[in-house]
Design an enzyme around this catalytic site. Sequence first.
Site, short mmCIF file in Angstrom:
data_model
loop_
_atom_site.label_atom_id
_atom_site.label_comp_id
_atom_site.label_asym_id
_atom_site.label_seq_id
_atom_site.Cartn_x
_atom_site.Cartn_y
_atom_site.Cartn_z
N ARG A 18 41.52 50.64 45.67
CA ARG A 18 40.41 51.41 45.09
C ARG A 18 40.56 52.89 45.38
NH1 ARG A 18 35.31 49.29 47.55
NH2 ARG A 18 36.75 49.05 49.27
N ASN A 36 35.85 46.26 43.81
CA ASN A 36 36.39 44.94 44.10
C ASN A 36 35.52 43.89 43.43
OD1 ASN A 36 38.47 45.85 45.75
ND2 ASN A 36 37.30 45.61 47.62
#
Length: 89
Positions: A18, A36
């Site tokens: 990320r 996520n």
Amino acid sequence: MIRKRFVITGRVQGVGYRFWTQRTAEQLGLSGWVRNLPDGSVEAEVSGPTEAVDELERACHDGPPAAGVDAVHSEEIEHRAGDGRFEIR
């Protein structure tokens, strides 16, 4: 300008994916978000110039060094104006 949704599968959680996506998107001048998912994949929505969005999509196949990407699924979605930021959710 286009907007795409990506779902990246493989070893992509717990490896900085990320943060890598956010940094890469910002370098390309893109807006959107990354998060996520409960199934272990990573999802992102990205807006910007077609060439830059396509460049991020290509880069997502590799990701950060610790990642092990199996697949990047993408689809073009309805474009809406972004605020110029790319955030981690």
